[in-house]
Design a protein around this motif. Structure first.
Motif, PDB file in Angstrom:
ATOM      1  N   TYR A   1      57.779 -23.988   7.117  1.00 17.48           N
ATOM      2  CA  TYR A   1      58.638 -22.842   7.359  1.00 17.48           C
ATOM      3  C   TYR A   1      58.365 -21.716   6.366  1.00 17.48           C
ATOM      4  CZ  TYR A   1      61.200 -25.908  10.470  1.00 17.48           C
ATOM      5  OH  TYR A   1      61.529 -26.761  11.492  1.00 17.48           O
ATOM      6  N   ARG A   2      57.685 -22.064   5.280  1.00 17.81           N
ATOM      7  CA  ARG A   2      57.334 -21.073   4.276  1.00 17.81           C
ATOM      8  C   ARG A   2      55.878 -21.285   3.852  1.00 17.81           C
ATOM      9  NH1 ARG A   2      62.677 -21.909   0.481  1.00 17.81           N
ATOM     10  NH2 ARG A   2      64.216 -21.162   1.984  1.00 17.81           N
ATOM     11  N   PRO A   3      54.936 -21.115   4.759  1.00 22.11           N
ATOM     12  CA  PRO A   3      53.536 -21.270   4.366  1.00 22.11           C
ATOM     13  C   PRO A   3      53.186 -20.222   3.322  1.00 22.11           C
ATOM     14  CG  PRO A   3      53.694 -20.251   6.524  1.00 22.11           C
ATOM     15  CD  PRO A   3      55.081 -20.683   6.158  1.00 22.11           C
ATOM     16  N   CYS A   4      52.242 -20.541   2.460  1.00 22.91           N
ATOM     17  CA  CYS A   4      51.939 -19.631   1.362  1.00 22.91           C
ATOM     18  C   CYS A   4      50.448 -19.647   1.075  1.00 22.91           C
ATOM     19  CB  CYS A   4      52.718 -20.019   0.114  1.00 22.91           C
ATOM     20  SG  CYS A   4      52.342 -21.693  -0.469  1.00 22.91           S
ATOM     21  N   VAL A   5      50.021 -18.681   0.298  1.00 23.56           N
ATOM     22  CA  VAL A   5      48.634 -18.586  -0.109  1.00 23.56           C
ATOM     23  C   VAL A   5      48.255 -19.802  -0.937  1.00 23.56           C
ATOM     24  CG1 VAL A   5      47.001 -17.266  -1.491  1.00 23.56           C
ATOM     25  CG2 VAL A   5      48.703 -16.087  -0.107  1.00 23.56           C
ATOM     26  N   ALA A   6      47.098 -20.389  -0.665  1.00 28.53           N
ATOM     27  CA  ALA A   6      46.643 -21.553  -1.414  1.00 28.53           C
ATOM     28  C   ALA A   6      45.232 -21.368  -1.940  1.00 28.53           C
ATOM     29  CB  ALA A   6      46.702 -22.794  -0.530  1.00 28.53           C
ATOM     30  N   GLY A   7      44.616 -20.225  -1.726  1.00 24.94           N
ATOM     31  CA  GLY A   7      43.282 -19.958  -2.244  1.00 24.94           C
ATOM     32  C   GLY A   7      42.684 -18.752  -1.561  1.00 24.94           C
ATOM     33  N   PHE A   8      41.724 -18.135  -2.218  1.00 25.85           N
ATOM     34  CA  PHE A   8      41.084 -16.969  -1.626  1.00 25.85           C
ATOM     35  C   PHE A   8      39.733 -16.747  -2.269  1.00 25.85           C
ATOM     36  CE2 PHE A   8      44.380 -15.889  -4.648  1.00 25.85           C
ATOM     37  CZ  PHE A   8      43.690 -15.197  -5.641  1.00 25.85           C
ATOM     38  N   LEU A   9      38.832 -16.110  -1.545  1.00 24.72           N
ATOM     39  CA  LEU A   9      37.485 -15.829  -2.024  1.00 24.72           C
ATOM     40  C   LEU A   9      36.995 -14.545  -1.366  1.00 24.72           C
ATOM     41  CD1 LEU A   9      34.914 -16.777  -3.573  1.00 24.72           C
ATOM     42  CD2 LEU A   9      34.207 -17.887  -1.445  1.00 24.72           C
ATOM     43  N   PRO A  10      36.824 -13.462  -2.142  1.00 28.75           N
ATOM     44  CA  PRO A  10      36.283 -12.227  -1.555  1.00 28.75           C
ATOM     45  C   PRO A  10      34.863 -12.451  -1.061  1.00 28.75           C
ATOM     46  CG  PRO A  10      37.260 -11.833  -3.727  1.00 28.75           C
ATOM     47  CD  PRO A  10      37.140 -13.319  -3.565  1.00 28.75           C
ATOM     48  N   LEU A  11      34.537 -11.854   0.078  1.00 29.91           N
ATOM     49  CA  LEU A  11      33.211 -11.999   0.667  1.00 29.91           C
ATOM     50  C   LEU A  11      32.687 -10.639   1.076  1.00 29.91           C
ATOM     51  CD1 LEU A  11      33.904 -15.015   3.068  1.00 29.91           C
ATOM     52  CD2 LEU A  11      32.875 -15.133   0.799  1.00 29.91           C
ATOM     53  N   ALA A  12      31.376 -10.529   1.112  1.00 30.17           N
ATOM     54  CA  ALA A  12      30.759  -9.356   1.712  1.00 30.17           C
ATOM     55  C   ALA A  12      30.728  -9.554   3.228  1.00 30.17           C
ATOM     56  CB  ALA A  12      29.347  -9.164   1.174  1.00 30.17           C
ATOM     57  N   GLY A  13      30.614  -8.461   3.964  1.00 28.29           N
ATOM     58  CA  GLY A  13      30.522  -8.586   5.413  1.00 28.29           C
ATOM     59  C   GLY A  13      31.877  -8.811   6.054  1.00 28.29           C
ATOM     60  N   ARG A  14      31.849  -9.068   7.342  1.00 28.12           N
ATOM     61  CA  ARG A  14      33.064  -9.206   8.138  1.00 28.12           C
ATOM     62  C   ARG A  14      33.203 -10.667   8.572  1.00 28.12           C
ATOM     63  NH1 ARG A  14      34.851  -4.378  10.183  1.00 28.12           N
ATOM     64  NH2 ARG A  14      35.527  -5.289  12.149  1.00 28.12           N
ATOM     65  N   ALA A  15      34.027 -11.414   7.842  1.00 29.40           N
ATOM     66  CA  ALA A  15      34.210 -12.842   8.139  1.00 29.40           C
ATOM     67  C   ALA A  15      34.928 -13.002   9.474  1.00 29.40           C
ATOM     68  CB  ALA A  15      35.000 -13.510   7.027  1.00 29.40           C
ATOM     69  N   ARG A  16      34.318 -13.749  10.412  1.00 31.99           N
ATOM     70  CA  ARG A  16      34.886 -13.905  11.746  1.00 31.99           C
ATOM     71  C   ARG A  16      35.314 -15.333  12.058  1.00 31.99           C
ATOM     72  NH1 ARG A  16      32.712 -13.517  16.154  1.00 31.99           N
ATOM     73  NH2 ARG A  16      34.577 -12.792  17.202  1.00 31.99           N
ATOM     74  N   ARG A  17      34.578 -16.313  11.555  1.00 29.65           N
ATOM     75  CA  ARG A  17      34.890 -17.699  11.869  1.00 29.65           C
ATOM     76  C   ARG A  17      34.687 -18.559  10.627  1.00 29.65           C
ATOM     77  NH1 ARG A  17      36.947 -15.744  15.590  1.00 29.65           N
ATOM     78  NH2 ARG A  17      36.621 -16.141  17.814  1.00 29.65           N
ATOM     79  N   VAL A  18      35.436 -19.668  10.576  1.00 28.09           N
ATOM     80  CA  VAL A  18      35.275 -20.632   9.503  1.00 28.09           C
ATOM     81  C   VAL A  18      35.200 -22.014  10.136  1.00 28.09           C
ATOM     82  CG1 VAL A  18      37.786 -20.646   9.137  1.00 28.09           C
ATOM     83  CG2 VAL A  18      36.281 -21.592   7.386  1.00 28.09           C
ATOM     84  N   ARG A  19      34.207 -22.793   9.727  1.00 28.24           N
ATOM     85  CA  ARG A  19      34.005 -24.142  10.252  1.00 28.24           C
ATOM     86  C   ARG A  19      33.939 -25.129   9.089  1.00 28.24           C
ATOM     87  NH1 ARG A  19      35.506 -23.261  15.394  1.00 28.24           N
ATOM     88  NH2 ARG A  19      34.193 -21.689  16.405  1.00 28.24           N
ATOM     89  N   LEU A  20      34.318 -26.389   9.345  1.00 30.18           N
ATOM     90  CA  LEU A  20      34.370 -27.429   8.329  1.00 30.18           C
ATOM     91  C   LEU A  20      33.326 -28.501   8.633  1.00 30.18           C
ATOM     92  CD1 LEU A  20      38.256 -27.873   8.282  1.00 30.18           C
ATOM     93  CD2 LEU A  20      36.893 -26.426   6.786  1.00 30.18           C
ATOM     94  N   ALA A  21      32.535 -28.855   7.626  1.00 33.14           N
ATOM     95  CA  ALA A  21      31.550 -29.940   7.772  1.00 33.14           C
ATOM     96  C   ALA A  21      30.995 -30.263   6.395  1.00 33.14           C
ATOM     97  CB  ALA A  21      30.411 -29.530   8.717  1.00 33.14           C
ATOM     98  N   HIS A  22      30.658 -31.535   6.191  1.00 28.49           N
ATOM     99  CA  HIS A  22      30.038 -31.985   4.941  1.00 28.49           C
ATOM    100  C   HIS A  22      30.894 -31.650   3.721  1.00 28.49           C
ATOM    101  CE1 HIS A  22      26.472 -32.695   7.362  1.00 28.49           C
ATOM    102  NE2 HIS A  22      26.418 -31.414   7.704  1.00 28.49           N
TER     103      HIS A  22
END
Length: 795
Positions: A617-638
């Motif tokens: 009910y109160r989700p919050c920031v848990a981490g962040f990382l500035p990136l170059a470019g336009r981040a569109r998708r994130v996938r999990l593996a390894h």
């Protein structure tokens, strides 16, 4: 790198104390106060959430950057026996000893896309959201030696001076005499009319004179963009003398010189000027080129023009006589720039990478080698040790992930339309290609993927999901399509659902499907797909923004609402999705993935963001990382995050977890205070974290006249720092601390509270337990009224 979080860094930090009732009269008093406090707390929550929008973190937290791969090649420069190229956010050294087989030798990752490179000896000047000075001495790794926050579009070196050209000030002169301490020695602009806005696009020298080409924008609606060139006396480069300007009817996009001949690059043509008299250039000839030229170079007796329409024009130079008919050749990508050495031309070919051309033979320009890259990565799908990238118009690219931190290109195949999303299915890959439909590829040999089928669409294929032999297609304005892919080479329509008026994403959870609908008035649709050929809408939930991507976890769905942030929904009850908490955004969230209680987000403006749903009910920031470019998708593996970042290629990171700081206030003494009174607390502050704290946690004792209605006042003389950067766990007993009240708190009745990390400097797993108030025990600054003291004595 200062970036703004896309998520609100905290919801309310309220941890209510239990109320101990010892008498009927006191119970009435407590109940009366509890009602007021409840309303106050609600308002306090609103205040905290509004304040959290202003949080600007100074650096990444709880995320480890493991690597970066690919990125459009937008800049190139020749440095003696090697070539420097800008591959997305990396400065890359390319060995061209064997020009047919260029090899990447070393690189330096920068915080933004590399847009221009200039070389002076063993020093490279690089434009990447500022000016970076890099030591490129042979035999050693690239080493960043200096940085200046300068903006520009073009670079030119002359001895130990570097000229940064661009928007006003049009010319900035940087001294590179000491690369470890570069400094801006001068900055000046080309004079123009009062309503003119000039952008310098190129610069050449002849003796003590400099010729500067520029774009001239007249700041009046309806006026066309014009151009011209200016002449400056550069006897003293730090204080030039402006000698005059020549206005043209077209923007001047670049400039080059060969002896007494000046070449001026315009849209659709190159003008040839005789500068035998440096102060009175004479137009000699005009030569046709493409209508979107980007760069102009002279090498080995030829004039080279790079056109954005993937064309290189090469003219034979003949003194002041008009050059011969040009040789033209087409590249595979989008040309950003060229440089040459001897009879070789090196082209920054955007999504196609770096290409090497030979123009030794008169009348020909032949490609002899290339260093391919990822140019516009929209999505990446992972299957074992293989990855498949949707690379826009560059098509589908297969990657080897034997080393998870360093992908390697295996093969590539063009697509009919721009590759946007990828879905893996054993030896077959399905690629969403927008208006071109859904294309199927056989990747049983990943080094040679081949197209085997195409399903044309009447909509806009945007998202894909699979259930058995069926492929669910979020088909934009055409709704949801279900394809029978029993024969992957010939998928055919098995069912269609038109209710989602603008389907952008679809995910499968058991026998249910969830579809994001941008235009139907409902942010989320829940479907029964027990019979895939007869999907039925069984639930709906409204949203606040435009839902563009979904991820499903245990009884929850995460919704990326572009422009509005991240929303969570409870899907534990079939057909009744219920909104939970929301994390607002200041960016543009485009992709989400779920891993337990952690939601990983890709934001086109702000990079990677992680949110914790430990308190849904109160989700919050848990981490962040500035990136170059336009981040569109994130996938999990390894155990890693693979972030598709458009022209910046693929970033590889590891989420390391977030800390949890909590406060428990048990009691305090005395209840009556004046300025200078020492307050003694009992309670504790606890924090545990899988990674070292990025900064010290700050503890404050606060007072508020009524919690939530008025901003709290700080009661202490100074905040107390708990722990140090690098601390992984601690328990601090409040009784060991001593607090002295401030003189600035006016006389009156207050509620006392303790808050840790009020500034939200630390992104946490749970943000709602960082504050505790003594709600049932008022604090009196000054002396309590006589009636209150009598009541206290009576108790």
């Amino acid at each position: 790198m200062n970036r703004t979080l896309p998520f609100s860094a905290a919801e309310a930090k309220q941890n209510g104390s239990r109320l101990h009732v010892e008498s009927r009269e006191q119970a009435r008093y407590v109940i009366h106060c509890a009602g007021k406090v409840f309303l106050a707390v609600v308002l306090w929550l609103v205040c905290l959430e509004a304040r959290a929008w202003q949080f600007e973190p100074a650096q990444a937290q709880h995320v480890e950057l493991r690597g970066q791969f690919g990125g459009a090649c937008r800049a190139v420069a020749v440095a003696s026996d090697r070539v420097l190229a800008g591959m997305g956010p990396r400065l890359v050294s390319v060995e061209v000893t064997i020009p047919t087989q260029p090899v990447e030798r070393q690189s330096l990752l920068l915080p933004a896309l590399v847009t221009e490179i200039a070389v002076s000896g063993d020093v490279a000047a690089v434009l990447a959201n500022g000016l970076w000075i890099v030591d490129i001495a042979a035999g050693g790794p690239f080493r960043e030696t200096g940085y200046l926050p300068l903006t520009g579009e073009h670079l030119l070196t002359s001895g130990t001076l570097l000229f940064v050209l661009g928007r006003p000030p049009n010319i900035q002169v940087v001294s590179l005499r000491y690369p470890v301490q570069p400094f801006c020695a001068a900055a000046y602009s080309i004079p123009g009319e009062p309503r003119d806005f000039l952008i310098a696009t190129g610069m050449v020298f002849k003796d003590r004179y400099a010729y500067v080409s520029y774009i001239r924008q007249i700041m009046n609606p309806g006026f066309p963009t014009l151009g011209g060139y200016a002449i400056l006396d550069m006897s003293d480069p730090k204080s030039p003398l402006f000698l005059g300007s020549y206005f043209l009817a077209k923007p001047a996009l670049g400039i080059a010189r060969d002896g007494n001949v000046l070449f001026l690059l315009l849209s659709g043509q190159v003008q040839l000027l005789d500068i035998s008299n440096p102060l009175a250039p004479q137009l000699v000839a005009e030569m046709p080129t493409g209508y979107a030229p980007r760069a102009l170079r002279i090498a080995n007796g030829r004039l080279l023009v790079a056109d954005e329409a993937s064309t290189i024009w090469a003219y034979e130079l003949q003194g002041t006589s008009p050059p011969s008919d040009p040789v033209r050749t087409t590249t595979r990508g989008i040309l950003w720039g060229v440089d040459a050495s001897g009879h070789r031309l090196y082209a920054a070919d955007g999504p196609a990478g770096l290409s090497v051309w030979d123009f030794r033979t008169t009348g020909t320009l032949a490609e002899i080698g290339s260093l391919p890259t990822l140019g516009a990565v929209n999505d990446v799908a992972i299957e074992g040790d293989l990855a498949f990238a949707a690379d826009g118009w560059a098509g589908l690219i297969s990657l080897d992930l034997s080393d998870p931190d360093w992908p390697r290109i295996l093969g590539r195949v063009p697509t009919v339309g721009p590759a946007a999303d990828v879905l893996t299915s054993g030896p077959h890959i399905y690629v969403a290609e927008g208006p071109s439909g859904l294309e199927t590829f056989d990747v049983s040999n990943p080094e040679r993927p081949r197209s085997i089928g195409l399903w044309p669409t009447n909509g806009l294929v945007a998202g894909l999901a699979r259930l058995g032999r069926y492929v669910f297609v979020a088909n934009g304005p055409a709704g949801l399509a279900v394809l029978d892919a029993a024969d992957p080479a010939h998928p055919h329509l098995a069912a269609e659902l038109l209710e989602p008026l603008s389907a952008e994403s679809v995910v499968i959870a058991g026998d249910r499907a969830f579809v994001s609908d941008q235009a139907g008035g409902f942010g989320l649709l829940e479907l029964d797909v027990a019979e895939p050929t007869s999907p039925t809408v069984i639930g709906r939930m409204r949203g606040e923004g435009a839902p563009v991507h979904l991820a499903v976890g245990a009884d929850r769905v995460a919704i990326a609402e572009a422009g509005a942030g991240l929303r969570l929904a409870d899907i534990s009850k079939r057909g009744k999705p219920v909104p939970l908490g929301r994390v607002p955004t200041q960016g543009w969230l485009q992709g989400v993935a779920m891993e337990g209680e952690i939601i990983h987000g890709a934001d086109v403006n702000l990079g990677y963001r992680a949110a914790s749903a430990a308190d849904p009910y109160r989700p919050c920031v848990a981490g962040f990382l500035p990136l170059a470019g336009r981040a569109r998708r994130v996938r999990l593996a390894h155990g890693r995050l693979y972030l598709a970042c458009g022209e910046a290629g693929i970033y590889i990171a590891r989420y390391r977890g977030a800390p949890d700081l909590s406060v428990r206030l048990e009691t305090y003494e005395p209840q009556d205070v004046v300025a200078g009174t020492e307050i003694r607390l009992t309670g504790a502050v606890t924090f545990h974290t899988p990674v070292p704290l990025p900064t010290s946690a700050t503890l404050k004792v606060m007072v508020s006249e009524s919690v939530g209605f008025t901003p709290p006042r700080q009661l202490l003389c100074q905040p107390v720092l708990l722990g140090n950067p690098g601390t992984t766990s601690a328990v601090v007993d409040l009784a060991t601390l001593r607090f002295v009240t401030l003189a600035a708190v006016p006389r009156g009745k207050y509620t006392l509270g303790v808050v840790v990390d009020e500034e939200n400097a630390i992104a946490e797993r749970v943000e709602s337990n960082n504050m505790d108030w003594a709600l049932n025990r008022p604090l009196y600054v000054g002396r309590r009224p006589l009636a209150a003291r009598a009541w206290e004595n009576y108790r």
